[in-house]
Design a protein around this motif. Structure first.
Motif, PDB file in Angstrom:
ATOM      1  N   ILE A  35       0.810  -1.215  -0.041  1.00  0.00           N
ATOM      2  CA  ILE A  35      -0.006   0.137  -0.029  1.00  0.00           C
ATOM      3  C   ILE A  35       0.874   1.113   0.034  1.00  0.00           C
ATOM      4  CG2 ILE A  35      -1.729   1.296   1.184  1.00  0.00           C
ATOM      5  CD1 ILE A  35      -2.660  -1.256   2.506  1.00  0.00           C
ATOM      6  N   ASP A  37       1.459   4.955   0.298  1.00  0.00           N
ATOM      7  CA  ASP A  37       0.582   5.721   1.278  1.00  0.00           C
ATOM      8  C   ASP A  37       0.416   7.191   0.943  1.00  0.00           C
ATOM      9  OD1 ASP A  37      -1.326   6.548   3.315  1.00  0.00           O
ATOM     10  OD2 ASP A  37       0.182   5.968   4.910  1.00  0.00           O
ATOM     11  N   ARG A  77      -2.909   4.188  -1.297  1.00  0.00           N
ATOM     12  CA  ARG A  77      -4.010   5.037  -0.286  1.00  0.00           C
ATOM     13  C   ARG A  77      -3.985   6.337  -0.358  1.00  0.00           C
ATOM     14  NH1 ARG A  77      -4.073   4.588   6.720  1.00  0.00           N
ATOM     15  NH2 ARG A  77      -2.167   5.464   6.380  1.00  0.00           N
ATOM     16  N   MET A 102      -6.905   2.399  -1.813  1.00  0.00           N
ATOM     17  CA  MET A 102      -7.655   2.363  -0.141  1.00  0.00           C
ATOM     18  C   MET A 102      -8.349   3.595   0.111  1.00  0.00           C
ATOM     19  SD  MET A 102      -5.675   1.386   3.222  1.00  0.00           S
ATOM     20  CE  MET A 102      -6.025  -0.489   3.208  1.00  0.00           C
ATOM     21  N   PRO A 104      -9.288   5.966   3.051  1.00  0.00           N
ATOM     22  CA  PRO A 104      -9.240   5.952   4.711  1.00  0.00           C
ATOM     23  C   PRO A 104     -10.413   6.593   4.835  1.00  0.00           C
ATOM     24  CG  PRO A 104      -7.813   7.605   3.611  1.00  0.00           C
ATOM     25  CD  PRO A 104      -8.405   6.759   2.442  1.00  0.00           C
TER      26      PRO A 104
END
Length: 287
Positions: A35, A37, A77, A102, A104
């Motif tokens: 992932i 980020d 993400r 992703m 959040p």
């Protein structure tokens, strides 16, 4: 591959800061999925540079080929839909071949709608890390673009006024355990994969091993981590022991040979125990 058919590679999923492109390839060597980020791991001042690093890395011919051939191993993400950084994240992702994102602080199916409106072809990993997100996690899991659900402890505790998700001995507090179980159950009820949260204390290898084994035994499809050294511990925890595999095989063999109820090594075997054995063999890759 359509978003609804997308899966992730696991069990060890490693977070990597988007502003450290020198770590992308190394992370992919160590983990089953990565992932990258753009959110918590990157300061506001570095977010635009991180986006440009992500774009440049994805546009590199060798990386582009890998992303096209094996897209399930590379997740990005983004920042939350309520964030001032969300629009710029969407713009950059429209120009790179990333197929799994992703989201959040997901708190509703409408949050997923906002992402999908900008990136219609992506599969979504919904990260529920607030009281509102956990409370609506079943609705979120049922969204057709969602392929996996993850829960987060620290933002959850902050959202309800707490300041520590774990007890002094490292175990989760009851409220965190309740959220963990809720997201797992709702993901499973919706036919979606589930990701257990990170353990930030990467020096506590025994604690991570215990937590990862519990995640595996409880039914979490994957476990996330923040340090490459944690990947091997998670893989080992998710791998049934040879003794467990033999036991499951012997149990199923006894069931197949019987015409009625089975007393296997002093235990009456019913349908749930049969499915437990089948799940264990499936997890191990054994037949």
């Amino acid at each position: 591959m359509t978003p609804s058919k997308m899966t992730l590679a696991g069990p060890a999923i490693l977070f990597c800061p988007a502003d450290r492109p020198d770590r992308y390839a190394k992370a992919m060597e160590r983990a089953d999925s990565v992932i990258v980020d753009l959110e918590d791991a990157v300061t506001p001042e570095q977010k635009q540079a991180a986006r440009e690093h992500l774009r440049a890395w994805c546009e590199d011919p060798k990386n582009h080929t890998m992303l096209t051939a094996d897209p399930v191993r590379f997740i990005v993400r983004v920042n939350s839909p309520s964030s001032e950084f969300f629009a710029d994240d969407m713009q950059i992702l429209q120009s790179v071949p990333v197929q799994i994102v992703m989201l959040p602080k997901t708190e509703s199916p409408e949050d997923v709608d906002r992402l999908v409106a900008e990136l219609p072809e992506v599969a979504v990993v919904a990260l529920c890390e607030s009281a509102a997100g956990v409370a609506r996690s079943l609705e979120i899991a049922r969204h057709p673009a969602v392929v996996a659900m993850m829960w987060g402890a620290e933002d959850l505790l902050a959202s309800i006024g707490g300041f520590s998700s774990r007890l002094p001995d490292g175990r989760y507090r009851d409220v965190a355990r309740a959220a963990r179980a809720t997201v797992l159950l709702h993901a499973s009820a919706s036919g979606k994969a589930s990701i257990d949260s990170i353990n930030t204390d990467f020096s506590d290898t025994s604690g991570l091993a215990e937590e990862a084994r519990d995640a595996s035994d409880s039914g979490f499809t994957f476990k996330a981590c923040i340090h490459p050294a944690q990947c091997g511990i998670i893989r080992q925890a998710y791998a049934p022991t040879p003794e467990e595999v033999r036991y499951a095989r012997d149990l199923l063999a006894a069931v197949n040979e019987s015409r009625g109820a089975v007393n296997f090594r002093g235990t009456m075997v019913d349908d749930p125990l049969i499915r437990h054995a089948e799940n264990l063999l499936r997890r191990s890759g054994a037949s």
